[in-house]
Design an enzyme around this catalytic site. Structure first.
Site, short mmCIF file in Angstrom:
data_model
loop_
_atom_site.label_atom_id
_atom_site.label_comp_id
_atom_site.label_asym_id
_atom_site.label_seq_id
_atom_site.Cartn_x
_atom_site.Cartn_y
_atom_site.Cartn_z
CD GLU A 194 -3.02 -0.90 2.29
OE1 GLU A 194 -2.73 -0.26 3.31
OE2 GLU A 194 -4.14 -1.37 2.08
CD GLU A 263 -4.25 -5.91 3.00
OE1 GLU A 263 -4.94 -5.16 3.73
OE2 GLU A 263 -3.01 -5.83 2.93
C1 GAL Z 1 -4.16 -2.54 5.25
C2 GAL Z 1 -2.77 -3.12 5.37
C3 GAL Z 1 -2.80 -4.40 6.18
C4 GAL Z 1 -3.58 -4.19 7.45
C5 GAL Z 1 -4.96 -3.67 7.11
C6 GAL Z 1 -5.82 -3.38 8.30
O1 GAL Z 1 -4.14 -1.23 4.87
O2 GAL Z 1 -2.24 -3.39 4.11
O3 GAL Z 1 -1.50 -4.80 6.46
O4 GAL Z 1 -2.90 -3.28 8.23
O5 GAL Z 1 -4.86 -2.49 6.44
O6 GAL Z 1 -6.03 -4.53 9.03
#
Ligand code: GAL
Length: 896
Positions: A194, A263
């Protein structure tokens, strides 16, 4: 001569070691896959020449024990995952620069091999910045001390360190034959994480860094595609991927790249004092279905299993140790139902569509209503011009029908047939005709986890164990020992300097705790001044994080909690010299944001004492003595080997609660296989160890009383504040002790307590799904596996379309009693079912017959199964509530 001879022997030995190594490698890769290539086009990842629709399950290996890994992977596979995704945790693997750790929970090679030998693929996100609510975002804290370093930007020292670690991991994977082209499971990698979100503050150097990181990664020759998530300027040969609660509108930055969702946040993380997040299964399924509906091809659940931040691995600041995440597999490795089961059905439905999804380059879009739409995947024909006979003979046609209305259901017409779509839902039609799944219709069971001991379990405890059980709670022990932690200096390893040093520069994060000690002289005049003016001197600190405890002359006089907050603490001094001690504490290092390495910890700005007769005292320039950590921590008094040395004395009930104390006891483990939790709800804040294993920080901070909705409505866009639970209760009271850390008896529990608590009330809990419920009606769809077995060449057909209610207890548990069963028009939800006007008298006996004494069972939802139709012309539902007990207690339980 001798030299060459012995060299020959060494060579010989080396060769045989090599041969053995190759054999081992070949055996292990033979257990995995035939070597295959991975590439991609605009539509999908291409595995061994075939486009694939992939479901991925996020599991972070150090958030579980190696003993838990096989079961977690098996449950992911059973839930329909094709891929396991994990980050690589640099600070776990390289705690000291150049000294690597690939053992225990950090045995990444073992983890990857387990994934491969289960027949699953792996997406390895090396980062090495990972965020992840992990301490310092995964960076080792020593990285701050590399001269001239600036993280995540065009900076030579940083690039060198980053490259060294990324290369180390890629080489390790290659040596172990773990890439797909070697017959291993790794199909995809990730560099950075990110970065797009923080890139602009880095300006041009940020852009250069993205180019460098991509090229560096590609140059490692790993032979599988690399991903950068949330990176709109990812270069041509790196896939930019989406992260979020929804990603169905996402378009990569080039037509040549597939739509990947790295994600999918199926819940959220939790901070101390926060509410518990909950993302409804219906909305999660909706988001996934919408993603595949609109052209997505790879979707990963972040997290599928969240696990536990053991040790001091929690990031934040203030992230709790549980990383449950409301994931489909809970923190303890048990299924979270209905989430796991509902997604399993969804995955099966998507898999039924896979042939059509991969065959079509693009879906065809059809507007079905103001907020209703279809996306149809088929080859070479125009759906709108089709007649019924034509589309039936079309072998590959799959459709997704969506109703994105947040309130209302809709009836739509698609290819001449009417479909009923609940609000905020997607129906999946693998043959463009039959709905096999709708995201808002949950057929999967609900499980209610309980942690208290239940009566049948007691039979298995020894007399000694039973004696610690009162009112159904099993207190861990009746005898505790204690030793005080010194306030302030406890070692010779201290130093004194003028001024305030930054916290991390001193502790190097070897401990949460840093003592700042100074001496204040108070004159008669000052005392007289305060009395006369009726004022108190006040300690002010411009800014501090995360926790500060202020001591005067050895007494705790105040605490402050916050993230860069101002401190205004009234103080009271005696005449003469006073010791002022500031205990600065971290509660998980920052893991997100631009320049976060510069953040540091502890204090910022001025530290002053105001209200003195001669004006303010500026303590920022005073002489301070520094003591890192706690005595007990550094003497390892929590270990089996060292704990005896600590000078413990018996703890009596009238001696509690006290602050800054260590407690220890020994306890026997509970029989069985259920996951074990330590209930520390009676304690304040500190850390706990079992048999020398650091189970993590604990803190009994309470969540706000308000902000939890009474009813959780799945409809409409999710955010992490929606549907939260646990208002007014401690955010976390239970702390996972992995079974493999326990022995049958004499387990050593050591607790360090800062604020005062009652160890006599510490108890142990076994966690299992004790109540399971199902609620399936005639209008539900038949089980997915029936469709999966049908001949898919033409339109899919099954003879028996009866919906079924399936129930399953945790492994090694069986259904011991049926608390409720009604086929008819039952009302309410799990644990609150009641009979309606229509009820088949045979309901209870039919369900009991099918389920009692079994680990799992199913009942068809039809009049035939229940003997007759209890109410003609009315849609009937079967609702069941059952109770599960450990199989070994079954006999006793059945008698209850
Ligand atoms: C995203 C990040 C993850 C985790 C998630 C929140 O932005 O890539 O590593 O932090 O947010 O759980």
């Amino acid at each position: 001569m001798g030299g060459s001879r012995s060299r020959g022997l060494v060579e010989c030995a080396l060769i045989s070691v090599l041969v053995m190594a190759i054999e081992v490698a070949q055996t292990s890769s033979a257990n995995m896959f035939k070597p295959f290539n991975v590439s991609y086009d605009h539509r999908a990842i291409i595995i061994d020449g075939k486009r694939r629709m992939l479901i991925s399950a996020g599991i972070h290996y150090p958030r579980a024990t190696p003993q838990m890994w096989p079961d977690l992977i098996a449950k992911s596979k059973e839930g329909g995952a094709d891929v396991i995704q994990t980050y690589v945790f640099w600070n776990g693997h390289e705690p000291v620069r150049g000294q690597y750790n690939f053992a225990g929970r950090y045995d990444i090679v073992k983890f990857v091999k387990l994934v491969g030998s289960s027949g699953l693929y792996l997406h390895l996100r090396i980062g090495p910045y990972v965020c992840a609510e992990w301490n310092f975002g995964g960076f080792p804290v020593w990285l701050r001390d590399v001269p001239g370093i600036e993280f995540r930007t065009e900076n030579v020292p940083f690039k060198e360190e980053m490259q060294r670690f990324v290369k180390k991991i890629v080489e390790l994977m290659r040596e172990e034959m773990l890439f797909s082209w070697q017959g291993g499971p790794i199909i995809m990698l990730q560099i950075e994480n990110e970065y797009g979100d923080v890139e602009s503050p880095y300006g041009q150097r940020g852009k250069e860094y993205v180019k460098w990181a991509s090229q560096m990664a590609l140059d490692l020759g790993a032979g599988v595609p690399w991903v950068m998530c949330k990176q709109p300027d990812a270069p041509d040969n790196i896939i930019n991927a989406c992260n979020g609660f929804y990603c169905d509108g996402f378009k990569p930055n080039s037509y040549n790249k597939p739509v990947l969702w790295t994600e999918n946040w199926d819940g959220w993380y939790t901070t101390w004092g926060g509410r518990l997040p909950h993302r409804p299964a219906e909305d999660l399924a909706f988001a996934v279905a919408r993603f595949f509906q609109r052209g997505g091809s790879f979707q990963n659940y972040y997290m599928y299993f969240g696990g536990t931040n053991f040790n001091r691995t929690s990031g934040g600041p203030f992230d709790i140790t549980s990383y449950d995440y409301d994931a489909p597999i809970d923190e303890y490795g048990l299924l979270s139902e209905p989430k796991w089961g509902h997604l399993k059905d969804l995955h099966a439905a998507i898999k039924l569509c896979e042939p059509a999804l991969v065959a079509a380059d693009l879906p065809q879009y059809l507007k079905l209503g103001p907020k209703q739409e279809a996306h149809v995947y088929h080859v070479g024909i125009d759906i709108e011009g089709l007649n019924l006979t034509q589309y039936r003979s079309e072998s590959r046609c799959s459709a997704f029908l969506a109703n994105i209305d947040e309130r209302k259901a809709a009836a739509v017409t698609f290819l001449g047939q009417t479909y009923y779509l609940p609000p905020w839902s997607v129906s999946i039609l693998p043959d463009c005709r039959n709905t096999v799944f709708n995201t808002a219709k949950v057929g999967a069971q609900t499980s209610v986890k309980m942690v208290d001991f239940d009566l049948p379990l007691l039979a298995h405890f020894s007399a000694q164990k039973q004696s610690t059980i009162h009112n159904g709670v099993s207190y861990i022990s009746k005898s505790w020992m204690t030793v005080k932690e010194p306030i302030g200096v406890w070692s010779e390893n201290i130093f004194t300097v003028q001024g305030i040093l930054e916290h991390l520069n001193v502790t190097k994060d070897h401990s949460d705790y840093l003592w700042y000690i100074t001496r204040i002289y108070v004159s008669d005049d000052d005392i007289a001044f305060w009395e006369e003016k009726e004022v108190r001197p006040t300690l002010t600190i411009d800014s501090m994080r995360d926790v500060l405890r202020v001591f005067i002359n050895g007494k705790l006089i105040g605490s402050v909690i916050g993230h860069w907050v101002k401190v205004v603490q009234p103080v009271q001094f005696i005449k003469g010299y006073n010791d002022l001690l500031l205990l600065s504490q971290t509660v998980g290092l920052q893991n997100y944001g631009a320049f976060f390495e510069k953040d540091g910890a502890g204090f910022r700005g001025q530290i002053k004492l105001t209200g003195f007769r001669n004006g303010d005292l500026d303590l920022s320039k005073s002489s301070w003595t520094y003591q890192v950590g706690l005595k007990g921590e550094f003497l390892n008094i929590y270990t089996m080997e060292e704990n005896e040395k600590a000078g413990w004395s018996d703890l009596t009930l009238d001696a509690i609660p006290t602050t800054f104390s260590w407690y220890k006891t020994y306890f026997n483990s509970a029989d069985g296989t259920e996951p074990v939790a330590l209930d520390l709800g009676s304690m304040g804040k500190g850390q706990a160890w079992v048999n020398g294993h650091h189970i993590g920080r604990y803190w009994t901070l309470v969540a706000p009383k308000d902000g939890c909705q009474r009813i959780c409505d799945y409809r409409g866009p999710y955010n992490s504040d929606k549907c939260t639970t646990n208002c007014g209760k401690p955010t976390q009271s239970w702390y996972h002790i992995p079974r493999s850390w326990l022995q049958a008896s004499d387990n050593l529990l050591v607790i360090f307590e800062e604020t005062g608590g009652n160890p006599f009330d510490v108890s142990i809990k076994l966690r299992s799904a004790q109540i399971i419920c199902g609620q399936v009606s005639e209008s539900h769809y038949p089980p997915l596996w029936k469709w999966s077995q049908s001949d898919f060449n033409a339109s899919i057909l099954i003879n028996d379309t009866t919906p079924e209610l399936h129930l399953r207890c945790d492994d090694e548990h069986v259904i011991a009693s049926i608390k409720f069963a009604s086929y008819g028009t039952p009302q309410g939800s799990c644990q609150k079912f009641s009979k309606g006007n229509c009820h088949a008298p045979s309901s209870f006996s039919v369900v009991s017959e099918a389920c009692l004494g079994r680990n799992s069972c199913y009942i068809g939802i039809s009049n035939t199964v229940f003997g007759s139709d209890p109410c003609r012309g009315i849609v009937k539902t079967l609702a069941v509530e059952a109770r599960c007990v450990s199989s070994s207690n079954n006999v006793g339980a059945l008698k209850l």
